[in-house]
Design an enzyme around this catalytic site. Structure first.
Site, PDB file in Angstrom:
ATOM      1  N   SER A  55       0.803  -1.227   0.000  1.00  0.00           N
ATOM      2  CA  SER A  55       0.000   0.000   0.000  1.00  0.00           C
ATOM      3  C   SER A  55       0.831   1.269   0.000  1.00  0.00           C
ATOM      4  CB  SER A  55      -0.947   0.009   1.208  1.00  0.00           C
ATOM      5  OG  SER A  55      -0.219  -0.143   2.412  1.00  0.00           O
ATOM      6  N   ASP A 363      -4.073   7.535   8.088  1.00  0.00           N
ATOM      7  CA  ASP A 363      -5.170   6.727   8.611  1.00  0.00           C
ATOM      8  C   ASP A 363      -4.736   5.689   9.640  1.00  0.00           C
ATOM      9  OD1 ASP A 363      -3.692   5.104   7.010  1.00  0.00           O
ATOM     10  OD2 ASP A 363      -5.293   4.598   5.598  1.00  0.00           O
ATOM     11  N   HIS A 366      -0.973   4.438   6.875  1.00  0.00           N
ATOM     12  CA  HIS A 366      -0.257   5.034   5.741  1.00  0.00           C
ATOM     13  C   HIS A 366       0.089   6.496   6.001  1.00  0.00           C
ATOM     14  CE1 HIS A 366      -3.153   1.914   4.319  1.00  0.00           C
ATOM     15  NE2 HIS A 366      -2.029   1.424   3.806  1.00  0.00           N
TER      16      HIS A 366
END
Length: 398
Positions: A55, A363, A366
């Site tokens: 991610s 969040d 990340h």
């Protein structure tokens, strides 16, 4: 014509000849050194980027396969969801920008994608070593590094065939020569560490499987080299012990929290992984002499954001910008963008902070666009690279 001397040279002649030879040799060596410096300073012309990762560099892979990362993701730059688990751009986006290339389309996203300048095989939740769990069970993607390699292999093979059809296919797919001239970027490994902790493994148990993880990483770098890849830009993993999704899920003793508020055991494992990753890159240089491999220490850069946040224009580095509740504004079950129903009406509780530009973490998992930009600005010069070469010199072997 060279004169013939039937007798030995006088000692003075030999002395002068030796000095002349040494001077000539010194001049030649100086020329070679100057040439090498000139070559090293020559910017590389990367026509494309092929990215592999999780991610931290996913530009839409997981969203295309399992559902879009919803709002408020993307709000700071794209003004809406853009497949990224961030309020805006990622480090890979800034890398593309630095070469004047468009942002990378995810290989798994067929809608509106242009792959002529490269492709992104990263997906959120990906690991190097395949996991024996589903995405629903663990949160880790089934698209591990081996799958990403298979996708790349297929992409390279089919691009050549499909381009022959001409028309739009010729414009949207890379030319055959692009693959050997492209930059191959990697940012993966963080989830291999957290996967063990989330299965209640001890730190020693997590460390024990790291050599196997990196053995698999090495295999796929070699496989990509076999398919023509020559320039590799490899990020190490960041300080996972500073992220809320680890701090709030895995218990640690008060004495294990460092001065920045990060969990030291998890960061020590990350540093051990990075040490072994660097050793793996060194081995790859020996085994792949035609490749240029750059190891990039993003751990040090990211950790500085947590320890020196205010110095660099950030505040509350451990607190999530977008989330709900808890010490770090993070709740595993009520994430960024989450809504709850109250008397039949949906209410947004996973709200973003007022100013993401001063937040480090988006969040709980990340980084924000602002943090990603700061990280990129530190690594682009080569100050955190081994060898210490800039991003634009990453095609040069050392």
């Amino acid at each position: 014509m060279i004169p013939f001397y039937p007798f030995p040279f006088p000692s003075s002649a030999l002395h002068c000849s030796s000095i002349s030879l040494m001077n000539t040799l010194s001049t030649f060596l100086l020329f070679l050194f100057s040439l090498s410096l000139a070559c090293a300073a020559t910017p590389c012309d990367f026509p494309a980027i092929f990215n592999f990762g999780d991610s931290n560099s996913d530009t839409g892979g997981l969203s295309a396969a399992f559902g879009q990362a919803g709002p408020p993701a993307g709000e700071s730059f794209f003004h809406g969801p853009a497949g990224r688990y961030c309020d805006g751009r990622l480090v890979i986006d800034f890398i593309a920008e630095s070469f004047g290339l468009p942002y990378l389309s995810a290989f798994l996203d067929s809608v509106g994608s242009n792959f002529s300048h490269g492709a992104n095989f990263a997906t959120a939740g990906s690991t190097i070593r395949p996991q024996n769990t589903t995405l629903h069970q663990s949160g880790f993607s089934p698209i591990s590094l081996n799958v990403q390699f298979y996708e790349f292999n297929d992409f390279k093979h089919r691009s050549k065939l499909v381009r022959k059809k001409g028309g739009v296919f010729k414009r949207l797919l890379p030319k055959a020569r692009v693959f050997s001239r492209a930059l191959y970027t990697f940012d993966i490994g963080q989830n291999d560490l957290t996967a063990g902790y989330f299965l209640n493994m001890t730190t020693d148990e997590v460390k024990a499987y790291i050599p196997d993880v990196l053995g698999q990483f090495k295999t796929y770098v070699k496989n990509i080299h076999h398919l023509g890849g020559r320039s590799f830009w490899i990020h190490n993993t960041g300080p996972v012990g500073c992220l809320a999704y680890v701090l709030d899920r895995v218990p640690v003793e008060p004495g294990q929290i460092d001065k920045a508020g990060c969990a030291d055991p998890f960061n020590q494992v990350a540093k051990y992984f990075n040490l072994k990753l660097n050793e793996t890159v060194v081995q790859l240089r020996k085994e792949l002499p035609s490749a240029a491999l750059t190891y990039v220490d993003v751990y040090s850069v990211k950790y500085e954001l947590f320890t020196q946040a205010r110095k660099h224009g950030f505040v509350n580095p451990l607190r999530s910008c977008c989330g709900h509740g808890g010490k770090h504004n993070y709740d595993l079950h009520v994430g960024c963008g989450a809504k709850i129903k109250v008397r039949g009406k949906e209410i947004l509780v996973g709200k973003p902070c007022k100013d993401p530009s001063v937040a480090v973490v988006w969040d709980g998992v990340h980084y924000t666009q602002a943090a990603n930009k700061w990280i990129f600005d530190q690594i682009v010069s080569g100050a955190y690279s081994d060898p210490p070469i800039s991003l634009k010199e990453a095609c040069h072997r050392h």
